[in-house]
Design a protein around this motif. Structure first.
Motif, mmCIF file in Angstrom:
data_model
loop_
_atom_site.group_PDB
_atom_site.id
_atom_site.type_symbol
_atom_site.label_atom_id
_atom_site.label_comp_id
_atom_site.label_asym_id
_atom_site.label_seq_id
_atom_site.Cartn_x
_atom_site.Cartn_y
_atom_site.Cartn_z
ATOM 1 N N TYR A 81 -9.361 0.561 3.515
ATOM 2 C CA TYR A 81 -8.906 -0.433 2.540
ATOM 3 C C TYR A 81 -9.263 -1.845 2.978
ATOM 4 C CZ TYR A 81 -6.200 3.561 1.027
ATOM 5 O OH TYR A 81 -5.824 4.800 0.604
ATOM 6 N N SER A 110 -4.571 10.505 -6.476
ATOM 7 C CA SER A 110 -3.912 9.641 -5.505
ATOM 8 C C SER A 110 -4.123 8.202 -5.921
ATOM 9 C CB SER A 110 -4.459 9.880 -4.100
ATOM 10 O OG SER A 110 -5.836 9.646 -4.104
ATOM 11 N N TRP A 111 -3.349 7.308 -5.308
ATOM 12 C CA TRP A 111 -3.412 5.900 -5.692
ATOM 13 C C TRP A 111 -4.464 5.192 -4.860
ATOM 14 C CZ3 TRP A 111 -0.340 1.205 -4.002
ATOM 15 C CH2 TRP A 111 -0.421 0.203 -4.987
ATOM 16 N N SER A 112 -5.181 4.255 -5.500
ATOM 17 C CA SER A 112 -6.220 3.560 -4.752
ATOM 18 C C SER A 112 -5.724 2.274 -4.108
ATOM 19 C CB SER A 112 -7.408 3.262 -5.666
ATOM 20 O OG SER A 112 -6.948 2.583 -6.802
ATOM 21 N N GLY A 113 -4.468 1.908 -4.338
ATOM 22 C CA GLY A 113 -3.891 0.796 -3.587
ATOM 23 C C GLY A 113 -3.939 -0.568 -4.247
ATOM 24 N N LEU A 135 0.842 -1.201 0.000
ATOM 25 C CA LEU A 135 0.000 0.000 0.000
ATOM 26 C C LEU A 135 0.876 1.249 0.000
ATOM 27 C CD1 LEU A 135 -3.033 -0.523 2.397
ATOM 28 C CD2 LEU A 135 -3.060 -0.216 -0.060
ATOM 29 N N HIS A 136 2.034 1.163 0.682
ATOM 30 C CA HIS A 136 2.959 2.295 0.703
ATOM 31 C C HIS A 136 4.235 1.867 0.005
ATOM 32 C CE1 HIS A 136 0.800 2.856 4.748
ATOM 33 N NE2 HIS A 136 0.077 3.355 3.776
ATOM 34 N N ASN A 177 1.619 5.155 -3.683
ATOM 35 C CA ASN A 177 1.645 5.161 -2.227
ATOM 36 C C ASN A 177 0.404 5.904 -1.784
ATOM 37 O OD1 ASN A 177 2.159 5.793 0.507
ATOM 38 N ND2 ASN A 177 4.345 5.552 0.139
ATOM 39 N N THR A 178 -0.431 5.259 -1.003
ATOM 40 C CA THR A 178 -1.711 5.881 -0.655
ATOM 41 C C THR A 178 -1.543 7.147 0.175
ATOM 42 O OG1 THR A 178 -1.835 4.349 1.175
ATOM 43 C CG2 THR A 178 -3.088 3.784 -0.796
#
Lengths: 274, 172
Positions: free
Chosen positions: B140, A183-186, A119-120, A164-165
């Motif tokens: 999430y 932004s990124w959704s992961g 996620l990061h 990176n969220t």
């Protein structure tokens, strides 16, 4: 005292467990806070050294793509050379140029570690303070944006990847300048979601998204990607846009770090205004 | 029993190298999951390992992995957690007469069924802890659950395959 010893001896397993877990949580919290960098910087030097010596394993596998990208970029630069143009100037005069002042400068660096599966995600570069890289500089490739420098040690730099969220970038539509945040959704390493573009703006699939230049990190006009999907949520005034990234994060190998010579001036002005 | 320390030290180093240099660079599966093969180190430590050593070794391994992943603490926390859970898990899974002398908690000594149960419990504890620490929020949730399940599946397959490999090597 005797009782204390007995207590420690008897519960040493649980006590040690708690001590180690508290240490771990402290580490997690301190790396999340943006200030405490000392430990991470030295850690950067260790892992950076290691990665730069073993990077050839993965680099070897992507040599073809790397060469293609580099030669494409070379061609681009050759096109912009003076020698590529026929000169029409008859008389040449020395001109003192007051109209243009250099604002951005580029430092090239090699990616020695890159992840896309968390996620990061972070990227490690093989240049650091010595090469003039500072925290907060933008990182791009010839294809588009990559991320922001988060931490530097003497010889290495750690970059927050766009995947990176935690990272948000100010972007705009190239054709009409409406801006939003990306932004990124992961989940998908090749797409980004853009929010805050109002739904009265006409958009179509294939529209180009570029950086807006509203933050001091990215210069204006760097390619982010093209729209590949969008929809409107019920009761919301904004689009949900999915953007296909122009940068391929899976084959990242050489990047440019962008320094802004006028950054401090702008930041000073903007903090005064507040 | 004399060569326990060298064997486990070598396993410690090899598993970290395998994880950092090979697995972290292989993004083969949906959602780009990386199997966490290093959990095998904690799984395979001998039954007689002192409990404090379990914790310290787990923390050390976690710390090294954290350094290579750019965010400190998450692997350390999760590995210490499974080291703490290990004695309990082993007690729950033991048969009536407990564990035999001179055996190790591996596939070779206790069979596929037992080893699968033992390793999947350890892997699930680790992955739940790790992925929730990574997400740190409930936004999430769905992605996190998908990651936990996918990762655990791939990790358990890889760990069992590695065990078969080790067994063959010893007997040939």
């Amino acid at each position: 005292m005797q009782n204390l010893f007995n207590f420690i001896l008897r519960y040493h397993f649980v006590l040690l467990f708690l001590a180690l877990e508290i240490t771990s949580i402290t580490l997690i919290v301190s790396t999340n806070q943006e200030k405490e960098r000392v430990l991470l910087s030295s850690a950067n030097d260790v892992s950076g050294y290691f990665y730069s010596h073993f990077n050839f394993i993965t680099e070897y596998l992507s040599l073809v793509e790397m060469n293609e990208a580099l030669s494409k970029e070379n061609a681009q630069y050759r096109n912009s050379f003076v020698s590529a143009y026929k000169s029409n100037i008859v008389l040449k005069q020395e001109i003192i140029d007051n109209e243009y002042e250099q604002q951005y400068y580029y430092i090239s660096a090699r990616v020695i570690n890159n992840s896309i599966n968390r996620l990061h995600n972070y990227i490690t570069l093989d240049k650091g303070k010595k090469a003039g890289i500072e925290v907060g500089m933008a990182v791009v490739t010839g294809d588009g944006i990559v991320g922001v420098v988060r931490d530097v040690s003497e010889n290495y730099a750690s970059v927050i990847s766009l995947l990176n969220t935690k990272l948000g970038v100010s972007v705009k539509l190239k054709k009409n300048g409406y801006f939003g945040s990306a932004s990124w959704s992961g989940t998908d390493y090749s797409s980004l979601s853009v929010k805050e573009i109002p739904n009265h703006v006409p958009i179509i699939i294939g529209d180009t998204i570029i950086t807006s230049g509203y933050s001091t990190i990215f210069p204006e006009g760097i390619l982010v990607g093209t729209i590949n999907k969008f929809d409107q949520e019920q009761g919301s005034n904004f689009y949900n846009i999915s953007v296909k990234l122009s940068t391929n994060f899976k084959t990242l190998s050489y990047v440019y770090v962008i320094g802004d010579l006028l950054k401090t001036e702008r930041n000073e002005l903007e903090t005064v205004e507040e | 029993m004399i060569n326990t320390i060298p064997t486990n030290s070598v396993r410690f180093i090899l598993l970290i190298l395998f994880q950092v240099l090979v697995l972290n660079n292989a993004n083969l599966t949906p959602l780009n999951i990386t199997p966490f093969v290093f959990i095998l180190f904690i799984i395979l430590l001998p039954f007689e390992t002192p409990s404090w050593f379990l914790l310290v070794a787990a923390f050390l391994m976690g710390f090294v992995l954290d350094i290579f992943s750019d965010e400190l603490g998450k692997f350390a926390f999760s590995l210490v957690l499974i080291a703490f859970a290990r004695p309990t898990v082993l007690r729950l899974l033991s048969s009536r007469d407990g564990y035999r002398k001179k055996t190790l908690p591996n596939l070779q000594d206790y069979g596929l069924k037992w080893f699968f149960k033992y390793s999947i419990i350890m892997i699930l504890i680790h992955n739940i802890s790790f992925y929730f620490l990574e997400a740190f929020q409930l936004k999430y949730l769905l992605v996190t659950f998908a990651r936990i399940i996918l990762n655990s599946t791939f990790t358990v397959i890889l760990i069992i395959l590695l065990q078969f490999f080790a067994v063959n090597k010893r007997y040939s």
